[in-house]
Design an enzyme around this catalytic site. Sequence first.
Site, PDB file in Angstrom:
ATOM      1  N   ARG A   1       2.942  -8.094  13.835  1.00  0.00           N
ATOM      2  CA  ARG A   1       2.226  -7.053  13.073  1.00  0.00           C
ATOM      3  C   ARG A   1       1.074  -7.657  12.268  1.00  0.00           C
ATOM      4  O   ARG A   1       0.023  -7.042  12.122  1.00  0.00           O
ATOM      5  CB  ARG A   1       3.194  -6.308  12.145  1.00  0.00           C
ATOM      6  CG  ARG A   1       4.139  -5.395  12.914  1.00  0.00           C
ATOM      7  CD  ARG A   1       5.302  -4.961  12.063  1.00  0.00           C
ATOM      8  NE  ARG A   1       4.919  -4.061  11.000  1.00  0.00           N
ATOM      9  CZ  ARG A   1       5.589  -3.932   9.855  1.00  0.00           C
ATOM     10  NH1 ARG A   1       6.677  -4.650   9.639  1.00  0.00           N
ATOM     11  NH2 ARG A   1       5.180  -3.083   8.944  1.00  0.00           N
TER      12      ARG A   1
ATOM     13  N   ARG B   1      14.133  -2.210   8.079  1.00  0.00           N
ATOM     14  CA  ARG B   1      13.389  -1.544   9.142  1.00  0.00           C
ATOM     15  C   ARG B   1      13.422  -2.400  10.401  1.00  0.00           C
ATOM     16  O   ARG B   1      13.331  -3.620  10.320  1.00  0.00           O
ATOM     17  CB  ARG B   1      11.931  -1.361   8.708  1.00  0.00           C
ATOM     18  CG  ARG B   1      11.719  -0.120   7.885  1.00  0.00           C
ATOM     19  CD  ARG B   1      10.355  -0.038   7.270  1.00  0.00           C
ATOM     20  NE  ARG B   1       9.239  -0.377   8.150  1.00  0.00           N
ATOM     21  CZ  ARG B   1       7.965  -0.175   7.821  1.00  0.00           C
ATOM     22  NH1 ARG B   1       7.652   0.369   6.657  1.00  0.00           N
ATOM     23  NH2 ARG B   1       6.999  -0.517   8.637  1.00  0.00           N
TER      24      ARG B   1
ATOM     25  N   ARG C   1      -6.242   2.369  11.501  1.00  0.00           N
ATOM     26  CA  ARG C   1      -5.852   0.977  11.739  1.00  0.00           C
ATOM     27  C   ARG C   1      -6.714   0.319  12.803  1.00  0.00           C
ATOM     28  O   ARG C   1      -6.539  -0.859  13.071  1.00  0.00           O
ATOM     29  CB  ARG C   1      -4.412   0.959  12.225  1.00  0.00           C
ATOM     30  CG  ARG C   1      -3.396   0.574  11.136  1.00  0.00           C
ATOM     31  CD  ARG C   1      -2.039   0.685  11.762  1.00  0.00           C
ATOM     32  NE  ARG C   1      -1.051  -0.171  11.203  1.00  0.00           N
ATOM     33  CZ  ARG C   1      -0.112   0.238  10.344  1.00  0.00           C
ATOM     34  NH1 ARG C   1      -0.123   1.456   9.884  1.00  0.00           N
ATOM     35  NH2 ARG C   1       0.801  -0.590   9.941  1.00  0.00           N
TER      36      ARG C   1
ATOM     37  N   ARG D   1      12.302  -6.877   2.461  1.00  0.00           N
ATOM     38  CA  ARG D   1      12.218  -5.422   2.230  1.00  0.00           C
ATOM     39  C   ARG D   1      13.417  -4.691   2.824  1.00  0.00           C
ATOM     40  O   ARG D   1      13.868  -4.974   3.933  1.00  0.00           O
ATOM     41  CB  ARG D   1      10.932  -4.882   2.867  1.00  0.00           C
ATOM     42  CG  ARG D   1      10.817  -3.371   2.788  1.00  0.00           C
ATOM     43  CD  ARG D   1       9.421  -2.885   2.948  1.00  0.00           C
ATOM     44  NE  ARG D   1       8.935  -3.001   4.316  1.00  0.00           N
ATOM     45  CZ  ARG D   1       7.719  -2.611   4.702  1.00  0.00           C
ATOM     46  NH1 ARG D   1       6.869  -2.131   3.825  1.00  0.00           N
ATOM     47  NH2 ARG D   1       7.347  -2.744   5.948  1.00  0.00           N
TER      48      ARG D   1
ATOM     49  N   LYS E   1       0.812  -1.227   0.000  1.00  0.00           N
ATOM     50  CA  LYS E   1       0.000   0.000   0.000  1.00  0.00           C
ATOM     51  C   LYS E   1       0.843   1.273   0.000  1.00  0.00           C
ATOM     52  O   LYS E   1       0.446   2.259  -0.610  1.00  0.00           O
ATOM     53  CB  LYS E   1      -1.039   0.000   1.121  1.00  0.00           C
ATOM     54  CG  LYS E   1      -0.493  -0.104   2.511  1.00  0.00           C
ATOM     55  CD  LYS E   1      -1.638  -0.248   3.490  1.00  0.00           C
ATOM     56  CE  LYS E   1      -1.165  -0.243   4.921  1.00  0.00           C
ATOM     57  NZ  LYS E   1       0.132  -0.875   5.223  1.00  0.00           N
TER      58      LYS E   1
HETATM   59  P1  AMP Z   1       3.597   1.178   8.658  1.00  0.00           P
HETATM   60  O1  AMP Z   1       4.768   1.835   8.065  1.00  0.00           O
HETATM   61  O2  AMP Z   1       2.296   1.758   8.208  1.00  0.00           O
HETATM   62  O3  AMP Z   1       3.617  -0.332   8.537  1.00  0.00           O
HETATM   63  O4  AMP Z   1       3.656   1.483  10.246  1.00  0.00           O
HETATM   64  C1  AMP Z   1       4.735   1.046  11.033  1.00  0.00           C
HETATM   65  C2  AMP Z   1       4.315   1.016  12.496  1.00  0.00           C
HETATM   66  O5  AMP Z   1       3.944   2.332  12.926  1.00  0.00           O
HETATM   67  C3  AMP Z   1       3.123   0.157  12.827  1.00  0.00           C
HETATM   68  O6  AMP Z   1       3.468  -1.219  13.007  1.00  0.00           O
HETATM   69  C4  AMP Z   1       2.627   0.802  14.116  1.00  0.00           C
HETATM   70  O7  AMP Z   1       3.436   0.448  15.222  1.00  0.00           O
HETATM   71  C5  AMP Z   1       2.856   2.278  13.837  1.00  0.00           C
HETATM   72  N1  AMP Z   1       1.674   2.885  13.179  1.00  0.00           N
HETATM   73  C6  AMP Z   1       1.612   3.401  11.923  1.00  0.00           C
HETATM   74  N2  AMP Z   1       0.395   3.858  11.649  1.00  0.00           N
HETATM   75  C7  AMP Z   1      -0.353   3.627  12.758  1.00  0.00           C
HETATM   76  C8  AMP Z   1      -1.716   3.855  13.110  1.00  0.00           C
HETATM   77  N3  AMP Z   1      -2.580   4.412  12.252  1.00  0.00           N
HETATM   78  N4  AMP Z   1      -2.124   3.472  14.340  1.00  0.00           N
HETATM   79  C9  AMP Z   1      -1.286   2.924  15.226  1.00  0.00           C
HETATM   80  N5  AMP Z   1      -0.011   2.647  14.973  1.00  0.00           N
HETATM   81  C10 AMP Z   1       0.473   3.002  13.739  1.00  0.00           C
END
Ligand code: AMP
Length: 215
Positions: free
Chosen positions: A171, A160, A88, A127, A13
Site C-alpha cells: 500500500r 484490518r 488516489r 492499528r 487522515k
Molecule cells: P483506506 O481505508 O482509505 O486506506 O482504503 C483501503 C483500501 O480501499 C485501499 O488500499 C484501496 O484498496 C481501496 N480504496 C479506498 N479508496 C480508494 C480509491 N480512492 N481508489 C482506489 N482504491 C481505493
Amino acid sequence: MRMVLLGAPGSGKGTQAIRLARSLYIVHISTGDIFRQAIQDNTDLGRKAKEFMNQGHLVPDDIVLNIIQERLSKQDCEPGFIFDGFPRTLPQAEGLDSLLDKCVTPLHLVICLEVPSQKIIERLSARRVCQKCKQDFNLKSNPPPADLVHPGCGGRIVQRDDDLPETIKKRLEVYQRQTEPLKQYYRNKKLLVEVDGFGTVDEVFVRITNVLDSR
Ligand code: AMP
C-alpha cells in the site's frame, strides 16, 4: 467547505477527517469505508473491491468515480464535504474536477498530512478497528480493551485485513507511485497545503484548523 485530505495510509487522515467533518458540519466521505461496508454487506461492489483491497491494490478508477458521482448527488453534500482516501490517482482527481465542474462546486482546499514512512509502518501494524462503529485503536498509544469488545457499541475490535505487514508495504508503494503525484497536481492549482502529521491527534488537528483559519 469542500476539501480533500491527502496522505499515506496510516498518516491519520481518517481520524482527522472525522473530527473536521464534525467541527465544520460537513460530510465525511471515505471511499475505504464505503468499500469495507460493501464487503461486510456482501454486495456486488464489495465482492469486486475485496479482491483488490486484500492485495493492497487500488480499486479501479471507473468503479471509484461511479461511487463518488452517486455520493455527491445526495443532498447532505450540499453544505460541503471532506474526502478521505479519494482521489488516489490522477484520473480520479481529473474525474472529480469534471464532476465538480458540472455541479459548479469547485474544491476549496487540499491538505496533505506528512508523516515519515517508518512511523507509518509502526502505526499501521499496531492499528485495530471496531468492526461496527469503525473507531480506531492502537496497541501502543490507544489500546483496545483486553476482551476486544468495544465498550461503546459492543462491536468486535479487529485488525484490518489490509493492515498485515506485506499488504502495508504494498500500500505504501502504491501511495508513492500513484497518489503522491496528486500533490503536484493540486499545487499547480494553488489548492495544496502540506501539514506535519507527526504528533498527537490534538496537535495535528490544531495545525489543520490553523490552516483553515488562515484561508
Ligand atoms: P483506506 O481505508 O482509505 O486506506 O482504503 C483501503 C483500501 O480501499 C485501499 O488500499 C484501496 O484498496 C481501496 N480504496 C479506498 N479508496 C480508494 C480509491 N480512492 N481508489 C482506489 N482504491 C481505493
